[in-house]
Design a protein around this motif. Structure first.
Motif, PDB file in Angstrom:
ATOM      1  N   VAL A  81       0.872  -1.091   0.079  1.00 40.79           N
ATOM      2  CA  VAL A  81      -0.054  -0.369   0.028  1.00 40.79           C
ATOM      3  C   VAL A  81       1.278   0.859  -0.179  1.00 40.79           C
ATOM      4  O   VAL A  81       1.263   1.318   0.659  1.00 40.79           O
ATOM      5  CB  VAL A  81      -0.747  -0.405   0.641  1.00 40.79           C
ATOM      6  CG1 VAL A  81      -1.880   1.373   0.921  1.00 40.79           C
ATOM      7  CG2 VAL A  81      -1.852  -1.343   1.306  1.00 40.79           C
ATOM      8  N   TRP A  82       0.861   1.839  -0.958  1.00 42.51           N
ATOM      9  CA  TRP A  82       1.769   3.323  -1.069  1.00 42.51           C
ATOM     10  C   TRP A  82       0.477   4.520  -1.437  1.00 42.51           C
ATOM     11  O   TRP A  82       0.063   4.067  -2.164  1.00 42.51           O
ATOM     12  CB  TRP A  82       2.551   3.044  -2.001  1.00 42.51           C
ATOM     13  CG  TRP A  82       3.834   3.666  -2.519  1.00 42.51           C
ATOM     14  CD1 TRP A  82       5.063   3.507  -1.861  1.00 42.51           C
ATOM     15  CD2 TRP A  82       3.558   5.030  -3.767  1.00 42.51           C
ATOM     16  NE1 TRP A  82       5.922   4.957  -2.471  1.00 42.51           N
ATOM     17  CE2 TRP A  82       4.928   5.438  -3.036  1.00 42.51           C
ATOM     18  CE3 TRP A  82       2.650   5.807  -4.360  1.00 42.51           C
ATOM     19  CZ2 TRP A  82       4.590   6.823  -3.613  1.00 42.51           C
ATOM     20  CZ3 TRP A  82       2.983   6.842  -4.826  1.00 42.51           C
ATOM     21  CH2 TRP A  82       4.095   7.328  -4.643  1.00 42.51           C
ATOM     22  N   GLY A  83       1.441   5.046  -1.057  1.00 49.67           N
ATOM     23  CA  GLY A  83       1.253   6.638  -1.370  1.00 49.67           C
ATOM     24  C   GLY A  83      -0.774   6.660  -1.074  1.00 49.67           C
ATOM     25  O   GLY A  83      -1.103   8.223  -1.837  1.00 49.67           O
ATOM     26  N   CYS A  84      -1.253   6.146   0.118  1.00 50.66           N
ATOM     27  CA  CYS A  84      -3.027   6.217   0.235  1.00 50.66           C
ATOM     28  C   CYS A  84      -3.196   7.393   1.109  1.00 50.66           C
ATOM     29  O   CYS A  84      -3.308   7.228   2.322  1.00 50.66           O
ATOM     30  CB  CYS A  84      -3.193   5.679   0.157  1.00 50.66           C
ATOM     31  SG  CYS A  84      -3.581   3.860  -0.479  1.00 50.66           S
ATOM     32  N   LYS A  85      -3.549   8.428   1.024  1.00 46.69           N
ATOM     33  CA  LYS A  85      -2.724   9.884   1.946  1.00 46.69           C
ATOM     34  C   LYS A  85      -4.226   9.641   2.951  1.00 46.69           C
ATOM     35  O   LYS A  85      -3.697  10.553   4.261  1.00 46.69           O
ATOM     36  CB  LYS A  85      -3.250  10.771   1.421  1.00 46.69           C
ATOM     37  CG  LYS A  85      -1.959  11.659   0.086  1.00 46.69           C
ATOM     38  CD  LYS A  85      -2.093  12.755  -0.228  1.00 46.69           C
ATOM     39  CE  LYS A  85      -0.949  12.750  -1.014  1.00 46.69           C
ATOM     40  NZ  LYS A  85      -1.236  14.336  -1.843  1.00 46.69           N
ATOM     41  N   ASN A  86      -5.346   9.143   2.568  1.00 48.50           N
ATOM     42  CA  ASN A  86      -6.133   8.687   3.804  1.00 48.50           C
ATOM     43  C   ASN A  86      -6.241   7.465   4.644  1.00 48.50           C
ATOM     44  O   ASN A  86      -7.223   7.934   5.916  1.00 48.50           O
ATOM     45  CB  ASN A  86      -7.317   9.487   3.675  1.00 48.50           C
ATOM     46  CG  ASN A  86      -7.640  11.327   3.158  1.00 48.50           C
ATOM     47  OD1 ASN A  86      -7.397  12.647   3.630  1.00 48.50           O
ATOM     48  ND2 ASN A  86      -7.540  11.961   2.141  1.00 48.50           N
ATOM     49  N   LEU A  87      -5.632   7.032   4.439  1.00 48.43           N
ATOM     50  CA  LEU A  87      -5.726   5.680   5.441  1.00 48.43           C
ATOM     51  C   LEU A  87      -5.383   5.653   5.940  1.00 48.43           C
ATOM     52  O   LEU A  87      -4.015   6.319   6.292  1.00 48.43           O
ATOM     53  CB  LEU A  87      -4.870   4.909   4.440  1.00 48.43           C
ATOM     54  CG  LEU A  87      -5.169   2.903   4.838  1.00 48.43           C
ATOM     55  CD1 LEU A  87      -6.272   2.215   3.762  1.00 48.43           C
ATOM     56  CD2 LEU A  87      -3.159   2.009   4.408  1.00 48.43           C
ATOM     57  N   GLU A  88      -6.162   5.065   7.401  1.00 49.31           N
ATOM     58  CA  GLU A  88      -6.403   5.539   8.641  1.00 49.31           C
ATOM     59  C   GLU A  88      -5.984   3.786   9.336  1.00 49.31           C
ATOM     60  O   GLU A  88      -5.137   4.323  10.441  1.00 49.31           O
ATOM     61  CB  GLU A  88      -7.453   5.994   9.170  1.00 49.31           C
ATOM     62  CG  GLU A  88      -7.875   7.166   9.133  1.00 49.31           C
ATOM     63  CD  GLU A  88      -9.410   7.478   9.610  1.00 49.31           C
ATOM     64  OE1 GLU A  88      -9.934   6.783   9.835  1.00 49.31           O
ATOM     65  OE2 GLU A  88      -9.629   8.392   9.039  1.00 49.31           O
ATOM     66  N   ALA A  89      -6.488   3.433   8.644  1.00 53.58           N
ATOM     67  CA  ALA A  89      -6.409   1.811   9.722  1.00 53.58           C
ATOM     68  C   ALA A  89      -6.361   0.238   8.407  1.00 53.58           C
ATOM     69  O   ALA A  89      -7.192   0.247   7.733  1.00 53.58           O
ATOM     70  CB  ALA A  89      -7.365   1.220  10.797  1.00 53.58           C
ATOM     71  N   LEU A  90      -6.051  -0.655   9.197  1.00 52.64           N
ATOM     72  CA  LEU A  90      -5.839  -2.248   8.007  1.00 52.64           C
ATOM     73  C   LEU A  90      -6.408  -2.808   9.631  1.00 52.64           C
ATOM     74  O   LEU A  90      -6.405  -2.602  10.878  1.00 52.64           O
ATOM     75  CB  LEU A  90      -3.776  -2.827   8.013  1.00 52.64           C
ATOM     76  CG  LEU A  90      -3.328  -1.761   7.607  1.00 52.64           C
ATOM     77  CD1 LEU A  90      -1.516  -3.424   7.539  1.00 52.64           C
ATOM     78  CD2 LEU A  90      -3.192  -2.195   6.085  1.00 52.64           C
ATOM     79  N   THR A  91      -7.901  -3.237   9.241  1.00 50.20           N
ATOM     80  CA  THR A  91      -8.611  -4.051  10.252  1.00 50.20           C
ATOM     81  C   THR A  91      -9.258  -5.102   9.908  1.00 50.20           C
ATOM     82  O   THR A  91      -8.044  -5.959   8.610  1.00 50.20           O
ATOM     83  CB  THR A  91      -9.976  -2.881  10.034  1.00 50.20           C
ATOM     84  OG1 THR A  91     -10.737  -3.214   8.790  1.00 50.20           O
ATOM     85  CG2 THR A  91      -9.312  -1.176  10.201  1.00 50.20           C
TER      86      THR A  91
END
Length: 208
Positions: A81-91
């Motif tokens: 996962v690269w450059g996803c500016k709003n990714l908050e969490a792996l769930t």
């Protein structure tokens, strides 16, 4: 090998159905700006996950993606996962926190995701994981929990640009965990592994 690249859909909030691609081996998702999470599109015609048949997933520059459910990808070998500016969490699903096992996962990379804050609360089992890379995730303040139990074959951790985890004098943390006397199995009494355990046990936002 069947490889699929999905690129550049500013207003799409879901991927096209993938259930008709049972031989899919590699999926790259690039700049799907309307994508908030991943889920139902990975189901086939019944209850089986189409993801059982593809081992490689790359998600690049999907700025609206906030959550990535690991239990929707039970057969992944590599997740980047690269450059996803709003990714908050792996769930993981709440009911699966203690049972989710990613039996095939060998490589996990999360890079340049400035709002990434947490891994699944309670950790996740990845018995074949050998490389974990976390770079430039400004808000992350803890590694996956119970790494020493749930990731028994972890051989290398690469950590860079994560100021809430690193000390003020540490610019890059690249640790190779290897005990030749025990054929690569970790020696949990080693001070280096104790350092990792301390990082993994730090309080995360999801546990507060």
């Amino acid at each position: 090998m069947v490889s699929l690249q999905l690129k550049g859909c500013k207003y799409c909030n879901q991927l096209p159905p993938l259930g008709q691609l049972p031989q899919l081996k590699e999926l790259r998702i690039i700049k799907f700006d309307g994508l908030v999470t991943l889920g139902s599109e990975f189901y086939g015609s019944g209850t089986s996950y189409v993801t059982k048949s593809f081992p490689t997933l790359e998600i690049l520059s999907c700025d609206s993606l906030k959550f990535l459910p690991l239990d929707h990808f039970p057969s992944l070998k590599s997740l980047d996962v690269w450059g996803c500016k709003n990714l908050e969490a792996l769930t993981v699903s709440e009911s699966d926190v203690t049972t989710t096992t990613l039996n095939s996962l060998q490589f996990l990379c999360v890079r340049h995701c400035p709002n990434f804050m947490s891994f699944p609360k309670g950790g996740f089992a990845a018995p074949k994981l050998t490389l974990l890379t976390i770079n430039y995730c400004d808000k992350l303040n803890s590694l996956p929990e119970k790494m020493h139990h749930l990731m028994p074959n972890l051989k290398e951790l690469q950590l860079q640009g994560c100021p809430k985890i690193e000390s003020s004098t540490m610019t890059t943390l690249k640790i190779k965990i290897c005990n030749k006397l025990n054929e690569g199995k970790q020696n949990h009494s080693d001070p280096l592994f104790a350092r990792l355990e301390g990082l993994a046990s730090a309080q995360s936002p999801s546990s507060s």
